[in-house]
Every structure is written in structure tokens, then in C-alpha cells.
Design an enzyme around this catalytic site. Structure first.
Site, PDB file in Angstrom:
ATOM      1  N   TYR B 137       3.991  13.499 -12.503  1.00 43.98           N
ATOM      2  CA  TYR B 137       3.060  14.065 -13.481  1.00 43.98           C
ATOM      3  C   TYR B 137       3.727  15.068 -14.428  1.00 43.98           C
ATOM      4  CZ  TYR B 137      -0.984  11.708 -11.556  1.00 43.98           C
ATOM      5  OH  TYR B 137      -1.874  10.747 -11.169  1.00 43.98           O
ATOM      6  N   GLU B 223      -2.175  -3.279  11.537  1.00 47.81           N
ATOM      7  CA  GLU B 223      -1.728  -3.674  10.190  1.00 47.81           C
ATOM      8  C   GLU B 223      -2.672  -3.157   9.122  1.00 47.81           C
ATOM      9  OE1 GLU B 223      -1.648  -7.925   9.501  1.00 47.81           O
ATOM     10  OE2 GLU B 223      -1.435  -7.624   7.342  1.00 47.81           O
ATOM     11  N   ASP B 276      -2.395  -9.442  11.742  1.00 53.99           N
ATOM     12  CA  ASP B 276      -2.993 -10.767  11.524  1.00 53.99           C
ATOM     13  C   ASP B 276      -2.003 -11.832  11.971  1.00 53.99           C
ATOM     14  OD1 ASP B 276      -4.559  -9.948   8.310  1.00 53.99           O
ATOM     15  OD2 ASP B 276      -5.218  -9.626  10.383  1.00 53.99           O
TER      16      ASP B 276
END
Lengths: 467, 395
Positions: B137, B223, B276
Site C-alpha cells: 500500500y 484442505e 478431497d
């Protein structure tokens, strides 16, 4: 006299063009001898100028003067009020020429009575014309020998760097691409490209206006645009360029420059879309260092809202653009030399009408060529701005570390490397060095520094047959 | 009750004991790695600047050589560590005179100057706001995105051969943690992860964490954030107490990986992965276990080779008879990724993992953990995970 010389040149060039179609070479020599027989009277100094045009070399090999008689007759008619024949030229002048280029293939002498030809202004005009001629016929070396009012001068128009370009219809041109602009001081010896790189633009068909057709001009007329931007900055990709001048040169189908001001081209800047090109304005000007005659010169001004402070610190090289307009004509019913010469004269006579008749297409063609040229310029400018912005960060960050370091060995090493005494001087020295190395980054390009063909003239063996 | 709990954890305890034996072999070696002192870091940065000044003094363009962090050619595999950068690695050259690389050159110099000041003052920039974000920034035009800052900090860490934490630059943490864990941040803030309803953000300053207290029997890496939240909602950590669950919300950031590594180094308890049953999930699990190509230069502090694959296994899909409409066909990309994974050096020592992946290749289907809800809404937390943990269903 210039018109007469143009006519003779036209004949030779048209013959050469026919031979070029046979795949024969186009190099050689052209000798122009002008000398005066001055009669002094009480009222006026009458100047009679004798002119001999001689040609030798491969570009006119095989030409039989006897076969040219019909064309010569027509030529003489068109060159009235020249005097035929005139005094014979000095044989020694001719022998020096034949020693260089072999036997003469073409020899024609005529005489003109005109006081204007005895002035230095006219001579300058003639030389400019010949330079312009050589620009697009770089294979022909011209020897101009003047003996006007007891003053003798010899000028040779030869080309240092030439380039063959192939136009449509397999038409080959040899262009003078020598760039005589001196290198900037930042450029090392041997790292400056002394040639331009012609770019072949579009071929534009031209419609013949009805009034010109009524005068007897038929067939297919077109114009091939070729651009030449100099000086070449290809080996310096980080340097910004600025297009400052554009010159338009028109050549008739026999490749002889069309002389005289062109109303069409003089008004052209008014119809160009400068905003699209990112330019402030383009206007017709008289460029004092004009080397080539017969062309129209424009001065280019860029946008006035660019940051002047940043611009002054960014290295910028000014460039000029040559826009060649090569007129081409073909008519299956016109094949005799005399007809070809007559057709060309018609084209020249009605050129303004022809150009105006194709205004929109020609303006678009010029706009396109300028856009292509300026695309590269704009890209360079963006790259330079990127380098400039990054350089400020690099310098600021480096100096921040040096200034805040408590490691005396490190600080002293930095100062001694740059041969300065304090960090203030170090910052200035680093800035100058960084700017120099990044702006003038040299990337050698093969086509800029190749020694092939473009530099040496054609190595043609002269024949020994006499006229 | 106690005997039931003891029975439930018996397989985990056996695994724990086994792991402790192996830890004894590797711990001394890992601890031998020294921390680089601040002056050395400053010296390394100064040598880079001096090279730049030297180049300019010779009218040459300055150049930075960055080890190539994206090439497998620069990677070697060690089963005790994971993927690590080779000692002889190829480099990418960043030139200051080339418009295509000059911005990166400037970005690197800018961050180097920030790091230099931080290391000089031996402080961390802020306590609550990430310095990466500060750097971005403060110079949005130069960097363009915070991701660019993250990448360059990693490049600098690799170039200087200094761990990221020693650069005093803190990255944003996106991971979450919950369970039987208390610790203190460097600034003295006490963190208690026991809350059953809300998770704690993974710390931005893992190396500054002190006084870790936990009686967890295992750590479970999850996950996806959705699955993590599901476990929180189902009060998993209370029911299967004591344990710690952590998620990196997909591909883990460095802080999440550092946290898992820290928990392993401190607690030496089993670490399971719940991902998964698809190539992407397997790859994420491999990042925790063996590391990544991009961060291979810091493998020692990021990898946990002892991670075990708890689920969702491709064989579970058949065994549990997950409904076919909950299964998803493999895409071309999935198949390509699966082939790529099977060729990775670390899988040669994992025959059971290879078997599962080949099963996925043959069946040509994949499934998310959420597919278990097709069996029953709370199947995951009530049946699947408890049984997996009770009966040692990990590989």
C-alpha cells in the site's frame, strides 16, 4: 536545361527498365558534361550551354544507338528549342569515363541558349535534382562535370550504402540508404548504424481522371509507397525517438523524380488525423537543410501536454522520414519507347489531377505509414518512461541502504568505486551512470552492421565494344 | 469413559510412539541449523548494493541473479526433508537495462531497502497489520498487487539464503486453527484456540510464538475452509478431544505451513490430512508433507514428512459406496495432474499412496469430502472420521 536532361534521362531509364525486366543488372555510370560557349556583347552576356549525356555499364549494355533513332527523333522534337547537334565533348573527358565503366552505350549532345544556366543557383538546383535521382537509382554513379564561365567543377554522385528493394511486379530498385547523421556523443565508435532500412508500404491503385483519359492516358496506374526512417536506432532499443520532419518524394514510372511543387502534398497536412497519430500538428515547411529537390517537406510537432521536465532529461534522437511514392504504369497497348515516353509526360503533366482524384486513398496511405512509424516511436517512449520510473526507485533504494549503513568498509567501497567523496556526489554519479547505461543500451543488429552487398557497388565487368 | 477414550486413541498412540522413535534420529540434525545473525543479513544486502555500484562504475548495466524457484531441474528430494533446492541451481537474470525486467529489479531493490531498515532496527514493522500489505500500500504503483510483494520477498529470501522470518517481513496469514492449543505471540498476546465456535487466525509471526501448551493427540490438516467450518459447527474438537485442526483454505500459505511444522517440532504428535479425493487435494497434502518447488529453498522449516493421508481416500469411495451422483468425472486437467503427481520423486517411497492414486486413475472419478453427506448429513463427523481415527484408517 533541367527539363531537357530529364527527357534524356527518361529515355535511358525507360530502356534500362525494359532490360531490368529481362533480369539484367542495373548498375553503371552516367556522365553529364556541361560547358559554356560564352558570347560577350555590349548589352548582354549570352550563355550557350552545351550538354553531353553519356552512359556506360551493365545498365545499358546491349543498347544500339541506331535502334534508338525513332525515339531520339521524338526526343529532339520534345526538347525544342535545343540545338542539334552541338559541339562535340572533349574526348579526354569521355575516355576518363570509359576507363571506369567501359565502352559508351549511349551518347547524346545538345545545346541550349539560356542565361539562367550560368548561375550558381541553377547549378545547385541541378545538383539537388541529381541527388534526388541517385536516391532511388543508387546503382548508377553520376559524374557531373561543369565548365561554366571558365570555372570548372566536378561532382560525383555515388552512394556509400545502398539497398535493393523489390516492389510489386518484380520491379527492383536500388535505394540510397546512407545515413549521414552524426552519432550522439554517448555512442561508441563502430556502434552507430549508418544506414536506413526501407520499409515497403502498400501498393495503391490510382484511378485516372476522365479529363486525363481524354488526353490519352490509359492503362493501370498505381503508386507504391516506400518509407525510409533515419537515423536508425534499432541497436538502441531504449532511446526515445522523435519524428521531426517528413519529406515526400514522387518518382515517375521511369524512376525519375518529379520536380516542382505539388499542391496536393502541400495541402495534405490539413487532412491528416493528427489526434489519431498522437501529434500536435503537421505542417508544410521549407526545410533549410533540404538535400533533395522536388519534394514536399513537413515539420512535425508532437503533443504539447507532455511533461517538459521529464522530457528534457530523457535522451531523444530526432528522426526524419522519407516517403517515396513510386508511380507505376502498365498498358498492354503501350510498349514502344516513344509511347512510353509520351505516357510518362502525360502522367507528369496531369499528376495533380490524378492525385486529387485519389485523394482519400492517398491520405489514408500516408496516415497508415505515419501510424506505423509512430507506433515504434510511442513504444520506445513508453519503454523509456518505464526505465526512468524504475531507475528512480533503484537509485533511491540503493542510496537509502548506503546512507543508513554503519559499515564504513561498505560505504567507502561505494564511494571509491564511483570516485566521489560523499553520498551526495554518489547519488548524482549513480544517477548519471544508470541513466547512461540503460538509455544507451546497445543491442547489435545484423541488418545494421552487416557488410554484405549493401555497401559495395555491383561488381560488373565492363564490355569492350565501342559505340 | 477413560478406557473408551483410551481405546479410541490406541491406534493414534501407537503411531505417536512410532513417530517419536524416528524423531530422535532427525531432531538433532534439524536443530543444528543455525539462525543467521542480523549483521550477516545486512552484510549480504550490502554486497548486493556494492555489486550494483561496481557495475555502474564500469558503465555496465546492473544485474541481479535470482535462483530459479519454478524449475523442477533445481529440485532434489530427500525423504527426511522433502523437496529442497539443489546446491547448484540455475538462476534467472534480472537486468536493469531491460524494460521487461527493470520493474522487477526496482521492486527487489525497494523491498531490500525496507528489509535493511527493519533488520537494522531489529524490529517487526507492526504488531497487527501485515508488513507485506504495508509495503504494497505504500507503493501500489510500483508493485501492482500484494501477490507481487509476496513473491519478491520469497525471491529475496532465496537469493540471500536467509529464512523469511529473519527478514522481518510478515506475510498475511489466511489459515485458521482451532482445538487444544494455547500459546503466546511475540508481543505477549495470549492465544487460546479452544473455542468451539470460532477459529483463530494463524499467526503472522510463527517464529515469535512461545509457550506452546497442548495435550492434543493429533493434528488434522483440513484442505478446505468449508470442511473446517463444518467440523467447528459439529464441535469436532470437543467430541474427538484432544486434537488440533488447522486449514490453509486450499493451497496453504507459508504461515500455515510454518504453523504445522511448528506444531510437529513442539509436540511430535501424528499429523493427518483430510483432503478431497482429487488430484488437487492430493497435491495440497503433498505441499504440507514434502514442500513446494517455489519454497524448496526453505524446505527445512516448512515440510513435515510425517504427515499421513487420513482421507478422503479413493478406496473409501468404493468401500463406503458413495452414491454415484456424488462422484465427479476426472477432467483432462485432473488426469494430467494425476500423471504428474505419480511421477514426482516423493511418491516412489509411498506405495500405498500410489495405489490410491492409480485407483483414482482407473475409476476416472473424483469426489469432494462433502460427497459423504450423500450418505448421511453428519456422516463425516459422526461416522467417517471417528472410525478412521479409531481403526487407523490412514496411510
Amino acid at each position: 536545361m533541367l527539363k531537357e536532361m530529364q527527357q534524356v534521362l527518361r529515355l535511358i531509364m525507360l530502356m534500362g527498365k525494359q532490360r531490368q525486366k529481362l533480369g539484367l543488372r542495373t548498375g553503371g555510370g552516367l556522365l553529364l558534361l556541361l560547358w559554356t560557349d560564352t558570347e560577350v556583347s555590349t548589352q548582354k552576356l549570352n550563355c550557350t550551354v552545351n550538354c553531353t549525356v553519356a552512359a556506360a555499364g551493365p545498365w545499358c549494355a546491349g543498347i544500339q544507338m541506331e535502334a534508338l533513332q525513332p525515339a531520339l527523333v521524338r526526343l529532339k522534337e520534345s526538347m525544342c528549342p535545343c540545338v542539334w547537334p552541338c559541339n562535340e565533348p572533349d574526348p579526354e573527358e569521355l575516355s576518363a569515363f570509359t576507363d571506369l565503366y567501359g565502352s559508351l552505350r549511349f551518347l547524346l549532345s545538345f545545346q541550349v541558349k539560356d542565361t539562367r544556366h550560368c548561375t550558381s543557383e541553377w547549378q545547385a538546383h541541378l545538383e539537388a535534382f541529381l541527388r534526388t535521382f541517385t536516391l532511388a537509382n543508387a546503382g548508377i554513379q553520376i559524374h557531373l562535370k561543369l565548365k561554366i564561365n571558365q570555372e570548372a567543377s566536378l561532382r560525383e554522385f555515388s552512394v556509400k550504402v545502398k539497398r535493393r528493394v523489390a516492389l510489386a511486379d518484380q520491379l527492383l530498385l536500388t535505394l540510397d540508404v546512407t545515413c549521414s547523421a552524426p552519432p550522439p556523443c554517448c555512442v561508441k565508435k563502430g556502434c552507430w548504424c549508418v544506414r536506413g532500412h526501407p520499409a515497403i508500404g502498400g501498393r495503391l491503385p490510382l484511378s485516372i481522371p476522365p479529363q486525363t483519359m481524354e488526353q490519352g492516358l490509359f492503362g493501370d496506374l498505381s503508386v507504391q509507397v516506400v518509407t525510409l526512417l533515419t537515423p536508425c536506432l534499432l541497436p538502441y532499443p531504449n532511446v526515445a525517438t522523435e519524428l521531426t520532419h517528413i519529406q515526400v518524394l514522387v518518382y515517375n514510372p521511369s524512376n525519375i523524380p518529379v520536380t516542382g511543387p505539388s499542391g496536393f502534398f502541400q495541402k495534405l497536412p490539413a487532412v491528416l488525423d493528427c489526434q489519431e497519430l498522437g501529434l500536435y500538428r503537421v505542417y508544410c515547411s521549407s526545410f533549410k537543410d533540404l538535400v533533395y529537390s522536388g519534394g514536399t517537406v513537413y515539420t512535425v510537432e508532437k503533443d504539447s501536454w507532455d511533461d517538459p521536465e521529464q522530457e528534457s532529461s530523457l535522451p531523444t534522437v530526432q528522426q526524419s522520414l522519407l516517403l517515396f511514392f513510386f508511380l507505376q504504369h502498365s498498358d498492354p497497348f503501350t510498349s514502344q519507347l516513344t509511347d512510353l515516353m509520351a505516357t510518362e509526360m502525360l502522367i507528369e503533366l496531369h499528376l495533380e489531377d490524378i492525385l486529387n482524384n485519389n485523394r482519400q486513398a492517398l491520405v489514408a496511405a500516408v496516415q497508415t505509414e505515419l501510424r506505423n512509424t509512430l507506433k515504434s516511436q510511442n513504444h520506445r517512449k513508453k519503454q523509456q518512461e518505464k526505465l526512468h520510473a524504475a531507475a528512480e526507485v533503484i537509485l533511491g533504494s540503493s542510496m537509502s541502504i548506503v546512507s543508513s549503513s554503519s559499515n564504513m568498509d561498505f560505504r567507502n567501497a561505494c564511494l571509491s568505486r564511483m570516485k566521489v567523496h560523499d553520498t551526495h556526489e554518489l547519488a548524482a554519479s549513480l544517477r548519471e551512470s544508470l541513466w547512461r547505461v540503460t538509455s544507451w543500451k546497445f543491442v547489435p543488429k545484423a541488418k545494421c552492421f552487416s557488410t554484405k552487398m549493401e555497401v559495395h557497388p555491383e561488381n560488373d565487368e565492363p564490355t569492350t565494344a565501342e559505340i | 469413559m477413560e478406557s473408551r477414550a483410551a481405546h479410541f486413541c490406541s491406534e493414534i498412540d501407537k503411531l505417536h510412539a512410532k513417530l517419536l522413535i524416528n524423531v530422535g534420529v532427525t531432531t538433532d540434525w534439524q536443530r543444528a541449523e543455525k539462525e543467521i545473525n542480523h549483521q550477516e543479513i545486512l552484510n549480504r544486502i550490502e554486497s548486493i548494493i556494492l555489486e550494483i555500484v561496481t557495475s555502474l562504475s564500469k558503465a555496465e548495466a546492473p544485474v541481479l541473479a535470482l535462483p530459479n524457484r519454478s524449475s523442477w531441474a533445481n529440485i532434489s528430494f530427500d525423504s527426511a526433508i522433502g523437496l529442497q533446492m539443489s546446491s547448484r541451481q540455475s538462476v534467472t537474470t534480472i537486468r536493469a537495462d531491460c524494460p521487461s525486467s527493470v520493474t522487477k529489479f526496482a521492486q527487489i531493490l525497494k523491498i531490500l531497502s525496507v528489509i535493511y531498515r527493519l533488520v537494522q532496527s531489529n524490529s517487526y514493522a507492526t504488531k497487527s497489520v501485515c508488513l507485506h500489505r504495508d509495503i504494497y500500500y505504500n507503493n501500489t504503483k510500483l508493485f501492482g498487487s500484494q501477490k507481487a510483494v509476496d513473491s519478491i520477498v520469497d525471491d529475496i529470501s532465496c537469493m540471500l539464503k536467509v529464512p523469511r522470518r529473519s527478514l522481518h517481513v510478515l506475510a498475511t496469514s489466511k489459515g485458521l486453527i482451532s482445538g487444544d492449543l494455547c500459546y503466546m505471540e511475540e508481543d505477549g498476546t495470549r492465544i487460546d484456540c479452544h473455542s468451539s465456535s470460532t477459529a483463530v487466525s494463524v499467526s503472522s509471526n510463527i517464529s515469535g510464538i512461545k509457550n506452546i501448551v497442548s495435550s492434543a493427540k493429533f493434528v488434522m490438516i483440513i484442505e478446505k475452509d468449508a470442511t473446517f467450518q463444518r467440523l467447528l459447527d459439529d464441535d469436532f474438537c470437543t467430541k474427538i478431544s484432544p486434537c488440533i485442526i488447522i486449514t490453509g483454505k486450499g493451497v496453504p500459505d507459508v504461515n500455515s505451513r510454518l504453523m504445522v511444522k511448528r506444531l510437529w517440532d513442539e509436540l511430535h504428535i501424528p499429523i493427518f490430512a483430510l483432503v478431497d479425493a482429487d488430484p488437487h487435494g492430493i497435491e495440497i497434502m503433498c505441499i504440507y508433507k514434502y514442500g513446494s518447488v517455489a519454497m524448496s529453498f526453505e524446505a527445512h522449516s516448512l515440510t513435515v514428512p510425517s504427515v499421513m493421508w487420513l482421507g478422503l481416500l479413493p478406496s473409501d469411495l468404493q468401500r463406503l459406496r458413495v452414491p454415484k451422483d456424488a462422484l465427479i468425472p476426472l477432467t483432462k486437467r485432473d488426469e494430467s495432474k494425476l500423471c504428474s503427481l505419480l511421477e514426482r520423486p516423493y511418491l516412489t517411497s509411498q506405495p500405498e499412496w500410489q495405489k490410491e492414486m492409480k485407483l483414482m486413475q482407473q475409476s476416472k472419478v473424483k469426489a469432494e469430502i462433502q460427497s459423504l453427506t450423500a450418505i448421511a448429513p453428519d456422516f463425516l463427523t459422526q461416522i467417517y472420521l471417528p472410525n478412521k481415527l479409531r481403526y487407523g484408517g490412514w496411510i
